[in-house]
Design a protein around this motif. Structure first.
Motif, PDB file in Angstrom:
ATOM      1  N   GLU A 174       0.830  -1.209   0.000  1.00  0.00           N
ATOM      2  CA  GLU A 174       0.000   0.000   0.000  1.00  0.00           C
ATOM      3  C   GLU A 174       0.863   1.257   0.000  1.00  0.00           C
ATOM      4  O   GLU A 174       0.559   2.235  -0.697  1.00  0.00           O
ATOM      5  N   HIS A 175       1.941   1.239   0.776  1.00  0.00           N
ATOM      6  CA  HIS A 175       2.867   2.374   0.760  1.00  0.00           C
ATOM      7  C   HIS A 175       3.477   2.560  -0.625  1.00  0.00           C
ATOM      8  O   HIS A 175       3.623   3.691  -1.107  1.00  0.00           O
ATOM      9  N   HIS A 230      -5.046   3.301   2.706  1.00  0.00           N
ATOM     10  CA  HIS A 230      -4.071   2.576   3.533  1.00  0.00           C
ATOM     11  C   HIS A 230      -4.378   2.745   5.014  1.00  0.00           C
ATOM     12  O   HIS A 230      -4.331   1.774   5.784  1.00  0.00           O
ATOM     13  N   SER A 270      -5.308  -0.258   7.446  1.00  0.00           N
ATOM     14  CA  SER A 270      -4.495  -0.565   8.624  1.00  0.00           C
ATOM     15  C   SER A 270      -5.381  -0.709   9.856  1.00  0.00           C
ATOM     16  O   SER A 270      -5.129  -1.552  10.722  1.00  0.00           O
TER      17      SER A 270
END
Length: 247
Positions: A203-204, A226, A230
């Motif tokens: 995702e990063h 994201h 999370s």
């Protein structure tokens, strides 16, 4: 114009050069930073009871420094005094999770917009390289004892850098205190194990590559997604582990 936070990050990534001594910190600040590191290293657990003398031994600080630190921890909601029991580290419940992730979303939305303006191509490429290296380690079949710590450093390093790029010290302090709540929650959910590292790094990387391509709207959407994902991973980890989630 490059922000001071980006310039510092780029300088830190460059070969070390001689520099003057770091500015002195007060004993209270040193104690607070020590407490913060204990949370980062998962040596302090959510809901744990601890005395001031135990904190003194844990942090390697004087009792006076610990006593000066305690009101700051209480004001930040990281501990509370319980009569006849001592100091209790913040417990994890649905209210804390909701509040912590709401603060994250609010601050990081602004941070992404600023970061998109000031992040240099070199910074973005370095961050991408760091994330890809962690992702490849997480995908290996053999255990990697250093993966969790390194993944957390890369994960939080990106978020901290984005927030610092705003250039607002008050906002950065609010974010860092909130990040300690998030870390306590993550500790309870056991959420930085290898199976959780992979989606976080991916995702990063989607976010960073959108920035690299000049797609600011896409980058913002990916970061907001994201943050939401999370939270879902944390909730899932806590439910699977049987952790209570009182409202």
């Amino acid at each position: 114009m490059t922000s001071p936070a980006i310039a510092r990050a780029d300088a830190d990534a460059a070969p070390a050069a001689a520099s003057g001594p770091a500015p002195a910190m007060t004993q209270r600040n040193l104690a607070f930073q020590g407490f913060r590191q204990q949370i980062i290293d998962a040596r302090i657990r959510p809901g744990q009871f601890v005395s001031q003398r135990e904190l003194m031994q844990l942090l390697g600080m004087s009792l006076a420094a610990v006593r000066e630190m305690v009101p700051r921890l209480e004001a930040a909601g990281l501990i509370k005094a319980v009569p006849k029991r001592g100091l209790q580290v913040a417990t994890v419940d649905m209210k804390l999770i909701r509040n912590a992730w709401q603060v994250r979303a609010m601050v990081e939305r602004e941070a992404v917009l600023r970061f998109a303006e000031v992040a240099t191509p070199a910074t973005l490429q370095r961050l991408i390289d760091d994330h890809e290296a962690i992702l490849q380690r997480a995908l290996q079949p053999q255990p990697d004892p250093g993966l969790e710590k390194d993944a957390q450093a890369v994960d939080w390093g990106l978020h901290d850098l984005m927030v610092d790029s705003i250039g607002n010290e008050i906002l950065s302090e609010i974010y860092r205190v909130n990040s300690l709540h998030v870390r306590l929650i993550r500790y309870d959910a056991d959420s930085m194990r290898p199976m959780q590292v992979v989606p976080a790094m991916r995702e990063h990387l989607e976010f960073l590559r959108a920035l690299q391509a000049g797609d600011r709207a896409g980058a913002l959407a990916r970061m907001m997604s994201h943050i939401e994902q999370s939270k879902h991973r944390v909730l899932s980890g806590m439910l699977q582990g049987g952790a209570p989630l009182a409202a």
